[in-house]
Write a protein that holds these residues in place. Structure first.
Motif, PDB file in Angstrom:
ATOM      1  N   GLY A  72       0.849  -1.194   0.000  1.00 29.80           N
ATOM      2  CA  GLY A  72       0.000   0.000   0.000  1.00 29.80           C
ATOM      3  C   GLY A  72       0.877   1.233   0.000  1.00 29.80           C
ATOM      4  O   GLY A  72       1.765   1.385  -0.838  1.00 29.80           O
ATOM      5  N   ASP A  73       0.653   2.107   0.965  1.00 30.87           N
ATOM      6  CA  ASP A  73       1.434   3.333   1.072  1.00 30.87           C
ATOM      7  C   ASP A  73       2.642   3.193   1.994  1.00 30.87           C
ATOM      8  O   ASP A  73       3.360   4.158   2.226  1.00 30.87           O
ATOM      9  N   VAL A  74       2.853   1.992   2.526  1.00 30.79           N
ATOM     10  CA  VAL A  74       3.936   1.779   3.486  1.00 30.79           C
ATOM     11  C   VAL A  74       5.149   1.185   2.769  1.00 30.79           C
ATOM     12  O   VAL A  74       5.084   0.104   2.189  1.00 30.79           O
ATOM     13  N   VAL A  75       6.260   1.914   2.821  1.00 26.37           N
ATOM     14  CA  VAL A  75       7.519   1.457   2.263  1.00 26.37           C
ATOM     15  C   VAL A  75       8.434   1.129   3.435  1.00 26.37           C
ATOM     16  O   VAL A  75       8.567   1.915   4.369  1.00 26.37           O
ATOM     17  N   ASP A  76       9.041  -0.065   3.392  1.00 25.80           N
ATOM     18  CA  ASP A  76       9.964  -0.484   4.447  1.00 25.80           C
ATOM     19  C   ASP A  76      11.302  -0.849   3.839  1.00 25.80           C
ATOM     20  O   ASP A  76      11.390  -1.225   2.663  1.00 25.80           O
ATOM     21  N   ILE A  77      12.336  -0.769   4.669  1.00 29.12           N
ATOM     22  CA  ILE A  77      13.670  -1.188   4.254  1.00 29.12           C
ATOM     23  C   ILE A  77      14.243  -2.062   5.358  1.00 29.12           C
ATOM     24  O   ILE A  77      14.103  -1.750   6.543  1.00 29.12           O
TER      25      ILE A  77
END
Length: 145
Positions: free
Chosen positions: A33-38
């Motif tokens: 969705g709108d959540v970007v993780d690294i």
């Protein structure tokens, strides 16, 4: 004609794979969705794909929802630097023959935790750049493109 004075140079794909093979720690970027993780992950190159292990949890769930990922590895010294980005699709390895093969790879968790899920990133593209480090040029020393 390539400008030998250019501090940024595109790497050929074979050079990118050389850098990837020479290292063990990279960054996995996921998007749900709108959540970007690294996430930092240790990995191994298997042919022309990236394999890593992960535990149950948010990273694995995110890859199940959206398999499109970025994977980045870089390094720098006082004189130069480079960065390689793999754009591709990640999938959990479930096939028994493929799983048996990747379990033979030199890949173990960096921390003492169980990571029972093997993930393969199949690249759509592999790009990289090298950088010659140095002081910032003066505003009037920069040549137009």
């Amino acid at each position: 004609m390539e400008n030998v004075n250019d501090p940024v140079t595109a790497l050929r794909e074979d050079e990118c794979w050389e850098h990837l093979r020479a290292h063990q720690l990279g960054r996995l970027v996921t998007r749900v969705g709108d959540v970007v993780d690294i996430f930092p992950v240790n990995y191994v190159v298997d042919g022309e794909s990236i394999v890593f292990r992960t535990a149950e949890g948010g990273k694995l769930a995110g890859l199940t929802i959206n398999a499109s990922v970025l994977f980045e590895v870089d390094e720098y010294t006082a004189d130069d630097a480079w960065s390689v980005v793999v754009r591709g699709q990640a999938h959990r390895i479930a096939d028994e023959e493929e799983l048996a093969a990747v379990e033979q790879l030199p890949l173990a968790p960096m921390v003492p935790t169980l990571k029972l899920n093997h993930i393969r990133i199949t690249p759509d593209s592999v790009t990289g750049r090298s950088f010659r480090r140095g002081p910032e040029p003066g505003v009037f020393d920069v040549h137009p493109y």
